[in-house]
Design a protein around this motif. Structure first.
Motif, PDB file in Angstrom:
ATOM      1  N   UNK A  36       0.869  -1.177   0.000  1.00  0.00           N
ATOM      2  CA  UNK A  36       0.000   0.000   0.000  1.00  0.00           C
ATOM      3  C   UNK A  36       0.903   1.222   0.000  1.00  0.00           C
ATOM      4  N   UNK A  37       0.744   2.057  -1.022  1.00  0.00           N
ATOM      5  CA  UNK A  37       1.606   3.228  -1.169  1.00  0.00           C
ATOM      6  C   UNK A  37       0.797   4.514  -1.101  1.00  0.00           C
ATOM      7  N   UNK A  38       1.518   5.601  -0.875  1.00  0.00           N
ATOM      8  CA  UNK A  38       0.932   6.935  -0.928  1.00  0.00           C
ATOM      9  C   UNK A  38       1.771   7.764  -1.893  1.00  0.00           C
TER      10      UNK A  38
ATOM     11  N   UNK B 210      -0.649   4.119   8.155  1.00  0.00           N
ATOM     12  CA  UNK B 210      -0.816   2.856   7.436  1.00  0.00           C
ATOM     13  C   UNK B 210      -0.153   1.704   8.179  1.00  0.00           C
ATOM     14  N   UNK B 211       1.007   1.947   8.751  1.00  0.00           N
ATOM     15  CA  UNK B 211       1.707   0.874   9.465  1.00  0.00           C
ATOM     16  C   UNK B 211       0.959   0.465  10.727  1.00  0.00           C
TER      17      UNK B 211
ATOM     18  N   UNK C  46       4.423  -1.092   3.176  1.00  0.00           N
ATOM     19  CA  UNK C  46       3.968   0.282   2.995  1.00  0.00           C
ATOM     20  C   UNK C  46       5.049   1.057   2.251  1.00  0.00           C
ATOM     21  N   UNK C  47       4.607   1.970   1.382  1.00  0.00           N
ATOM     22  CA  UNK C  47       5.607   2.655   0.586  1.00  0.00           C
ATOM     23  C   UNK C  47       5.129   3.975   0.015  1.00  0.00           C
TER      24      UNK C  47
ATOM     25  N   UNK D 177       8.776  -2.808   7.265  1.00  0.00           N
ATOM     26  CA  UNK D 177       7.854  -3.008   6.136  1.00  0.00           C
ATOM     27  C   UNK D 177       7.909  -1.909   5.081  1.00  0.00           C
ATOM     28  N   UNK D 178       8.849  -0.979   5.195  1.00  0.00           N
ATOM     29  CA  UNK D 178       8.861   0.153   4.269  1.00  0.00           C
ATOM     30  C   UNK D 178       9.543  -0.205   2.954  1.00  0.00           C
ATOM     31  N   UNK D 179       8.898   0.211   1.871  1.00  0.00           N
ATOM     32  CA  UNK D 179       9.433   0.109   0.510  1.00  0.00           C
ATOM     33  C   UNK D 179       9.351   1.519  -0.061  1.00  0.00           C
TER      34      UNK D 179
END
Length: 308
Positions: free
Chosen positions: A51-53, A69-70, A78-79, A107-109
């Motif tokens: 899930x990105x923003x 989001x996290x 999440x990214x 979990x960050x991309x």
């Protein structure tokens, strides 16, 4: 084009070098906390891997939104799709991303770009600089992120986490060269060459093929270490009229509906037919990671079901 196609068929057939599909959705519609939490949890339930923003003025601020989001999710990565790195001081951005990465359990991309729309810079009161300077700024940001040179003492728990995966997105030769040497994920825009600062314009199939060929040449053997991404702008399931197909990009390209359907950024047909189109694009281009924008989230989830 044939040599690229044949090379990708060979690569896709080799189990050691094959990758599973991954799917992302970029959420950007402003809404209250409760509604946003429900939306991001729905994306996780629908089977999205990421899930990105986005990062545009007039939309929710990306980094605080990643924190929300996290907290709202358990497994989904999440990214950002993508940060305009020219807006940020590299060391400060690296600190903030590293902190979110630790708080999210790794979990960050993080998706990074050099910035392409001069109007955004003008609206932010920031000077517009040339493409070479913007890419150099992006390169320094990547160096900071990779080195985790944030100036913050790392806890034992943080030291056990792998650094955030780095996606670099764009279409220019200079930027794709940086991506080929440094990125974990390379994101094609599917756009055509335009005058610097004039925004984006959809590219045709020849444009996408040319950019993919360049990346494969630049990567060499590193192709087996890097994931390739492209956005899906529209998902047209049964019931959508041909007029809509013709106007998908407001006639940006003078293409017939059947020609539009060949573009990697468009899916058309039943969920099963769309799934087969993705398999074909995997074989042809080596792309295994597809992202959709929020309006396509529900339609594309049916394609995800057909693939799994």
């Amino acid at each position: 084009m044939t040599d690229v196609h044949d090379a990708q068929v060979a690569r896709a057939a080799h189990p050691a070098h094959d990758r599973p599909f991954r799917f992302g959705v970029c959420l950007f519609t402003p809404r209250g906390r409760k509604e946003w939490v429900e939306r991001v949890r729905l994306a996780e339930e629908l089977g999205y891997d990421v899930v990105s923003v986005s990062d545009h003025l007039g939309m929710p601020a990306p980094l605080p939104t990643l924190v929300l989001a996290s907290e709202a999710t358990e497994q989904v990565r999440i990214g950002t799709l993508v940060l305009n790195t020219t807006f940020y001081q590299p060391a400060v951005l690296a600190r903030d991303i590293d902190t979110i990465h630790r708080y999210s359990g790794g979990r960050v991309e993080v998706g990074l770009g050099a910035g392409y729309d001069r109007k955004q810079f003008d609206a932010a009161g920031l000077p517009w600089v040339g493409a070479a300077d913007r890419v150099a700024h992006l390169e320094e940001t990547v160096r900071r992120l990779k080195g985790r040179d944030t100036g913050v003492e790392q806890s034992a728990e943080a030291g056990q986490l792998s650094p955030p995966q780095i996606m670099i997105a764009g279409r220019g030769d200079r930027l794709l060269g940086l991506a080929a040497s440094q990125a974990d994920i390379i994101a094609f825009t599917g756009t055509a060459r335009v005058r610097d600062g004039e925004g984006l314009r959809l590219g045709d199939l020849a444009e996408v093929t040319d950019r993919v060929r360049l990346v494969h040449e630049l990567l060499g053997e590193r192709i087996h270490e890097v994931e390739l991404n492209i956005p899906i702008h529209r998902v047209l399931l049964p019931g959508t009229g041909s007029t809509v197909v013709s106007d998908v990009w407001q006639n940006t390209l003078d293409l017939k509906p059947e020609e539009l359907s060949e573009l990697p950024s468009l899916l058309m047909g039943t969920p099963e037919e769309c799934a087969e189109q993705l398999r074909t694009r995997h074989k042809r281009f080596g792309i295994t990671y597809f992202s959709v924008l929020e309006p396509e989230m529900m339609a594309f989830s049916k394609v995800i079901e057909a693939l799994r």
